[in-house]
Design an enzyme around this catalytic site. Sequence first.
Site, PDB file in Angstrom:
ATOM      1  CD1 TRP A   1      49.407   3.404 -45.688  1.00 44.61           C
ATOM      2  CD2 TRP A   1      48.498   2.205 -44.039  1.00 44.61           C
ATOM      3  NE1 TRP A   1      49.783   2.098 -45.882  1.00 44.61           N
ATOM      4  CE2 TRP A   1      49.232   1.329 -44.883  1.00 44.61           C
ATOM      5  CE3 TRP A   1      47.838   1.659 -42.928  1.00 44.61           C
ATOM      6  CZ2 TRP A   1      49.317  -0.051 -44.657  1.00 44.61           C
ATOM      7  CZ3 TRP A   1      47.932   0.286 -42.708  1.00 44.61           C
ATOM      8  CH2 TRP A   1      48.661  -0.533 -43.563  1.00 44.61           C
TER       9      TRP A   1
ATOM     10  N   GLY B   1      58.053   4.923 -44.006  1.00 46.07           N
ATOM     11  CA  GLY B   1      57.248   4.227 -45.004  1.00 46.07           C
ATOM     12  C   GLY B   1      57.990   3.005 -45.504  1.00 46.07           C
TER      13      GLY B   1
ATOM     14  CB  CYS C   1      57.370  -0.765 -39.285  1.00 51.34           C
ATOM     15  SG  CYS C   1      57.362   0.246 -37.798  1.00 51.34           S
TER      16      CYS C   1
ATOM     17  CD  GLU D   1      56.881  -4.295 -43.885  1.00 51.99           C
ATOM     18  OE1 GLU D   1      57.052  -3.770 -45.000  1.00 51.99           O
ATOM     19  OE2 GLU D   1      56.944  -3.664 -42.820  1.00 51.99           O
TER      20      GLU D   1
END
Length: 495
Positions: A166, A243, A299, A399
């Site tokens: 997303w 993802g 990311c 993360e």
Amino acid sequence: MVGVGIAVGRRAPQEEGHVQIQNLIDGAWVGASDSSSLRVVNPARDEVIAEVPSVGVAETRSAIDAAWRARVAWASRTAGERGDLLSALAGLMHRDADRLAALMTSEQGKPLAEARGEIAYAASFLSWAAEEGKRLTGDIIPASAPDKRILVLRQPVGVTAIITPWNFPAAMITRKLGPALAAGCTVVIKPSELTPLSALAIGELACEAGIPDGVVNIITGEAGAIGDVLFDDDRVRKLSFTGSTRVGQMLMSKASKNLLRLSLELGGHAPFLVFDDADIGQAVGAAIACKFRNAGQTCICANRFYVQDGVYDEFAARFAEAIENLTVGDGAREGVQVGPLINDAAVEKVESHVADARSHGAKVTVGGKRVHPKGLADRFYAPTLIKGMTPDMVLAREETFGPVAPVARFTEEREAIELANASEYGLAAYFFTRDASRLMRVAEALEYGIVGANDGGPSTAQAPFGGVKHSGFGREGGRYAMDEYSEIKYISWQL
Ligand code: NAP
């Protein structure tokens, strides 16, 4: 709100207020056979903005059927013809950039300026692939027998499943779609249930561009159910996934059943090193862009900062001042630089990372709490600076995916490299220095797929994007991406 079943897809895509909410299967816009649907929520306002189909086994099979039927004719077209159609799609994305950006901001939350940037970035992958497909050449290798010839051809992998996250609702699709189509593959795309509207809008433009029926299919719905059909059907020959590492690992094991070709673009945990000899203004500017773009939900965004003793105080002070000046709010409002986080779970994750850092003795010097812009959802987190990060903190290991910048000191170059490499992830790393020898030494020592040397924004269509270790494998972008969607065939020819 736009409801499922309204045939809005028949109106021209550029028409005022138009939003495509049906799925694209074999060139037709369809709903779920059982009329079930998914709600799409504007994260800044917590308002339902549309409902899209929640399709199941039958529709996923239909999408695979369509891609399977379309594949031979698509692969038979010349690379130039496929390139022309990709270029046309890129052109339509540019034509509709404002509309697509507004749509993206409404479902994803990122500031409009960033959404516009993403549309241009997304289109650039199509334009690049349109040209690069023409250079997908083979080889003729000198044989070991005088009456033999060795020919090496590149052929499309075949039906490709594309599953995307997303955080970049358009670019994560086109980064795969461009090279896949250019190489002659047909695709079934499953976007994130949180941001399906941008994907469907691209599908609509693909139809307008003249890409033949069945070449691009887009389905929305419950990920596990759709995934299971994709992995069970041996006509699907490739999965390109972007993802989280957790889901990527799970899909890799499912993909083993039919031995799918895989490209996995997974999570990151980027270190950002600032050496004593860095240009501090340049480093601070890059740190702001790289950390706070998309509210830290990228990311490759810097997740942990290591600054050498000699410049630590100056960097921390200038970074703090720049962070305090960021404007938080509804991304739809011009001038906002940091929008909402995608959902409540994302805010809670950020809060838990900051609480853990505090409990381990870190000092929160800017932010460190939710902010509540008037009339908006409770999903905004203040851009945050944390000093005194230590390796035992969750922030230093995982993360965060939020607008939090933890900073630690280092003394020696070797120590900085060890800290940077002490992660299971290996997607992007950044460092700042004006010493040319150090630049090459550190760039080579960092165990990452992407290294920004005095650069906080390395992503671009012509460069290979991808990670090592738990950040996955495969490369997207540039000529390298074409390898992911083509098979090598060797023809041994006896004269
Ligand atoms: P995610 O939860 O792993 O989901 C990614 C996609 O996988 C979504 O479309 C999701 O569908 C789908 N999915 C989940 N479970 C599935 C299943 N069992 N079968 C088939 N599909 C399944 O990741 P995310 O939260 O959307 O995205 C954030 C993550 O992506 C971060 O870790 C980020 O670092 C990573 N990322 C990596 C890159 C890169 O290039 N390396 C780029 C961007 C983001 P639903 O959303 O519908 O559940």
